[in-house]
Design a protein around this motif. Structure first.
Motif, PDB file in Angstrom:
ATOM      1  N   ALA A  11       0.830  -1.209   0.000  1.00 38.81           N
ATOM      2  CA  ALA A  11       0.000   0.000   0.000  1.00 38.81           C
ATOM      3  C   ALA A  11       0.864   1.257   0.000  1.00 38.81           C
ATOM      4  O   ALA A  11       0.466   2.288  -0.547  1.00 38.81           O
ATOM      5  N   LYS A  12       2.052   1.175   0.627  1.00 39.66           N
ATOM      6  CA  LYS A  12       2.949   2.329   0.674  1.00 39.66           C
ATOM      7  C   LYS A  12       3.710   2.515  -0.627  1.00 39.66           C
ATOM      8  O   LYS A  12       4.242   3.590  -0.886  1.00 39.66           O
ATOM      9  N   SER A  15       0.133   3.072  -6.031  1.00 42.48           N
ATOM     10  CA  SER A  15      -1.117   3.839  -5.982  1.00 42.48           C
ATOM     11  C   SER A  15      -1.779   3.748  -7.346  1.00 42.48           C
ATOM     12  O   SER A  15      -1.154   3.331  -8.324  1.00 42.48           O
ATOM     13  N   LYS A  16      -3.025   4.125  -7.387  1.00 38.23           N
ATOM     14  CA  LYS A  16      -3.816   3.995  -8.608  1.00 38.23           C
ATOM     15  C   LYS A  16      -3.904   5.320  -9.349  1.00 38.23           C
ATOM     16  O   LYS A  16      -3.968   6.371  -8.731  1.00 38.23           O
ATOM     17  N   THR A  17      -3.901   5.250 -10.661  1.00 33.86           N
ATOM     18  CA  THR A  17      -4.093   6.447 -11.472  1.00 33.86           C
ATOM     19  C   THR A  17      -5.591   6.668 -11.663  1.00 33.86           C
ATOM     20  O   THR A  17      -6.402   5.821 -11.276  1.00 33.86           O
ATOM     21  N   ILE A  22      -2.000   0.934 -12.174  1.00 28.21           N
ATOM     22  CA  ILE A  22      -1.237   1.014 -10.927  1.00 28.21           C
ATOM     23  C   ILE A  22       0.136   1.593 -11.222  1.00 28.21           C
ATOM     24  O   ILE A  22       0.828   1.127 -12.128  1.00 28.21           O
ATOM     25  N   ARG A  24       4.058   3.022  -9.837  1.00 28.06           N
ATOM     26  CA  ARG A  24       5.098   2.713  -8.874  1.00 28.06           C
ATOM     27  C   ARG A  24       6.233   3.712  -9.018  1.00 28.06           C
ATOM     28  O   ARG A  24       6.324   4.400 -10.023  1.00 28.06           O
ATOM     29  N   LEU A  65      -7.787  -1.262  -3.365  1.00 25.27           N
ATOM     30  CA  LEU A  65      -7.284  -0.240  -4.308  1.00 25.27           C
ATOM     31  C   LEU A  65      -8.141  -0.199  -5.548  1.00 25.27           C
ATOM     32  O   LEU A  65      -8.555  -1.161  -6.096  1.00 25.27           O
TER      33      LEU A  65
END
Length: 65
Positions: A11-12, A15-17, A22, A24, A65
């Protein structure tokens, strides 16, 4: 049946656009930066999308997510 927990380490890192892909961070930009050229560090700055092959594994780690 219990709820599926989110993998906090993942999770850290991911993240999702807005379109649902996804993203990174680039690797190799944490330490020992003195020997790396400015051009190399500059190219490591931005974010990348994860590979299509890794998408299913990441989504399993991040159910919310």
């Amino acid at each position: 049946m219990p709820k599926i927990k989110t993998n906090r380490g993942a999770a850290k890192r991911f993240s999702k656009t807005g379109t649902g892909k996804i993203k990174r961070r680039q690797s190799f930009k944490n330490h020992i930066l003195t020997k790396k050229s400015a051009k190399r560090k500059r190219h490591l700055r931005g974010v990348e999308l994860i590979a299509k092959a890794d998408e299913a594994a990441i989504k399993k780690l991040l159910p919310a997510l």
